[in-house]
Design an enzyme around this catalytic site. Structure first.
Site, PDB file in Angstrom:
ATOM      1  N   GLU A   1      42.699  74.064  12.431  1.00  0.00           N
ATOM      2  CA  GLU A   1      43.211  72.884  12.215  1.00  0.00           C
ATOM      3  C   GLU A   1      43.021  72.353  13.793  1.00  0.00           C
ATOM      4  OE1 GLU A   1      43.688  71.000   9.423  1.00  0.00           O
ATOM      5  OE2 GLU A   1      42.950  72.633   8.556  1.00  0.00           O
TER       6      GLU A   1
ATOM      7  N   TRP B   1      39.408  71.620  14.265  1.00  0.00           N
ATOM      8  CA  TRP B   1      38.882  70.493  13.406  1.00  0.00           C
ATOM      9  C   TRP B   1      39.280  69.346  14.388  1.00  0.00           C
ATOM     10  CZ3 TRP B   1      36.093  69.005   9.790  1.00  0.00           C
ATOM     11  CH2 TRP B   1      35.781  69.811   8.733  1.00  0.00           C
TER      12      TRP B   1
ATOM     13  N   TRP C   1      30.166  48.595  -0.507  1.00  0.00           N
ATOM     14  CA  TRP C   1      31.387  48.792  -0.821  1.00  0.00           C
ATOM     15  C   TRP C   1      31.918  47.265  -1.421  1.00  0.00           C
ATOM     16  CZ3 TRP C   1      33.091  53.266   0.418  1.00  0.00           C
ATOM     17  CH2 TRP C   1      32.172  54.395   1.020  1.00  0.00           C
TER      18      TRP C   1
ATOM     19  N   ASN D   1      48.823  65.792   4.968  1.00  0.00           N
ATOM     20  CA  ASN D   1      47.343  65.877   5.226  1.00  0.00           C
ATOM     21  C   ASN D   1      46.608  66.089   3.862  1.00  0.00           C
ATOM     22  OD1 ASN D   1      44.897  65.999   7.066  1.00  0.00           O
ATOM     23  ND2 ASN D   1      44.987  68.116   5.960  1.00  0.00           N
TER      24      ASN D   1
ATOM     25  N   TRP E   1      35.451  52.303   4.244  1.00  0.00           N
ATOM     26  CA  TRP E   1      36.492  53.349   5.067  1.00  0.00           C
ATOM     27  C   TRP E   1      36.973  52.790   6.236  1.00  0.00           C
ATOM     28  CZ3 TRP E   1      34.625  54.209   9.815  1.00  0.00           C
ATOM     29  CH2 TRP E   1      33.418  54.252  10.010  1.00  0.00           C
TER      30      TRP E   1
ATOM     31  N   TRP F   1      38.642  59.824   7.632  1.00  0.00           N
ATOM     32  CA  TRP F   1      38.183  58.781   6.826  1.00  0.00           C
ATOM     33  C   TRP F   1      36.667  59.083   6.275  1.00  0.00           C
ATOM     34  CZ3 TRP F   1      40.363  55.384   3.637  1.00  0.00           C
ATOM     35  CH2 TRP F   1      41.845  55.202   3.602  1.00  0.00           C
TER      36      TRP F   1
END
Length: 469
Positions: free
Chosen positions: A277, A280, A308, A343, A361, A384
């Site tokens: 993590e 990431w 969208w 998360n 987004w 996102w």
């Protein structure tokens, strides 16, 4: 040795494991810490009252810690480059030390500060502190940036990690009384206020250290691999905002976790999962470094023509926790009340906004920035775009999470939903796993689902297929 240097406090409100502060203290007889407050008022696209209140707590804690070692935090307000130049002239400082930041806005200011220092003939010293490895340290065999996380992580994990730095014990004499400083800020500085029901984590280095130790020694780390996706019960680290504001050092956190794995081999798998993590986080920072355009457009240009068509009404229902999907509304309630969100739930609510409600987004990214305590520009954008299916290493666009089955899998007892939606306390747990079949709401005043997931999933598949051409 320089007589006086400035330490520019940015997002590193701690005395322990602080690269710029440690270097400044070891190289000068006097270090003058300064933080420059922004001067916008009323509303900001990238932050909000909760995060600014947490920032106020960080500043107050840093000021107190500096006083304890005989120093003083200088507070100014305005454009950082202008205020740093004024302070450099006032103190006759011979250098400015700071920790580099990963976002393009901060980098642009660093460039201006560098030019100012060159004009004044003083040293400008940038330090790597936010990450274990800078973007240019983790590259493919032919020297290119990674676009996929797994090979990036493999390389990142193999690289040696710098040791944590000791706590700074002295910065020399405090700045002279003639050096002006503003009072500690409150939300009024930005013309903001918090609703009375909002409850935030305690800010400051000591509180962050306590959270880190509780996670490492209290079972959270050792069980992280099996429990991290469960939103109820506090199984995550609760350290994301502390990393964001530099209340704990990334090197200290990394090595403390590795020490647990070495002492208790049975925890090695969970420690590795948590360490990934951290990787990431740095992967997303590297993506932003090499592709700053992602703040404005899709990382994957194949989806630039995707429409969208989400409505303002649907976005408002999502933003106010009134979608009729309990797991989504629980997550948004947690965010609004605390500035935090688990998360796994972040993924659920983000994919729901982009795939079930068809809102861009960018709208969700901005909303999170305005409400999350830990809103890290790179991670927020990366998360996102991952959820929307437009980012690097993204789930394929046709992978669309079902909020009902996600609830059954990760909140099987309904504990998280009941915690944040107390009006549903008396509802049978199994009713959280599928939409109401009888057309009746789960509780008086709670809305029916505003969309039907299966139908919206089909719409998303169609519009992505058309957009790709």
């Amino acid at each position: 040795m320089p007589s006086t240097v400035i330490y520019w406090v940015r997002r590193d409100f701690r005395l322990t494991d602080n690269s710029a502060l440690h270097a400044a203290a070891s190289q000068a007889a006097q270090v003058i810490p300064v933080h420059v407050l922004s001067q916008w008022r009323g509303e900001h696209d990238w932050t909000g009252a909760k995060r600014q209140q947490f920032l106020c707590g960080c500043i107050a804690s840093m000021a107190k810690n500096l006083e304890a070692i005989g120093s003083r935090l200088i507070l100014r307000a305005g454009l950082a480059v202008d205020e740093l130049e004024k302070l450099a002239r006032e103190t006759q400082a011979e250098a400015i030390h700071f920790n580099a930041v990963p976002d393009p806005f901060g980098k642009a200011m660093e460039t201006r500060v560098q030019a100012m220092c060159e004009r004044l003939g003083i040293a400008c010293v940038s330090h790597q502190d936010v990450v274990l490895h800078g973007a240019n340290e983790v590259l493919t065999g032919d020297g290119r940036p990674y676009r996929v996380f797994t090979p990036y992580a493999r390389n990142w994990l193999a690289l040696p990690k710098a040791a944590a730095l000791p706590r700074v014990r002295s910065l020399g004499p405090a700045a002279a009384a003639s050096i002006s400083s503003l009072a500690l800020p409150t939300l009024e500085h930005w013309a903001l206020s918090l609703p009375g029901e909002v409850q935030l984590l305690q800010a400051g280095e000591r509180a962050a250290q306590q959270r880190m130790q509780a996670f490492i020694s209290g079972g959270g780390l050792s069980n992280y691999g099996t429990h991290r996706d469960l939103p109820a019960g506090g199984h995550n680290s609760s350290l994301s905002q502390d990393l964001r504001f530099g209340l704990v050092g990334i090197r200290e956190l990394y090595h403390c976790c590795q020490a647990v794995a070495q002492a208790m081999p049975s925890t090695a798998s969970s420690v590795l999962t948590f360490t990934k993590e951290l990787a990431w986080r740095e992967f997303y920072m590297a993506l932003l470094h090499f592709h700053p355009r992602v703040l404005e457009t899709n990382f994957n240009a194949d989806f630039d023509n995707v429409e969208w068509p989400g409505s303002d009404a649907h976005f408002e229902a999502w933003a106010t926790a009134r979608t009729g999907f309990p797991i989504v509304d629980a997550g948004m309630r947690q965010l609004l009340a605390t500035g935090l969100m688990h998360n796994r739930v972040r993924m659920i609510v983000a994919m729901f906004l982009t795939k079930d409600l068809h809102c861009h987004w960018l709208r969700g990214e901005q909303f999170f920035h305005q409400h999350l305590l830990d809103a890290e520009i790179a991670s927020n954008n990366g998360g996102w775009q991952w959820s929307a299916g437009t980012g690097a290493d993204a789930a394929p666009y046709f992978r669309i999470q079902n909020p009902w089955t996600q609830t059954q899998r990760f909140d099987a007892e309904g504990r998280y939903i009941r915690q944040w939606l107390p009006e549903l306390a008396g509802v049978a747990t199994e009713r959280f796993f599928e939409p109401p079949k009888d057309g009746r709401t789960l509780a008086p005043g709670y809305p029916l689902p505003i969309v039907e997931h299966g139908a919206e999933r089909a719409r998303t598949l169609a519009r992505f297929k058309i957009g790709r051409g």
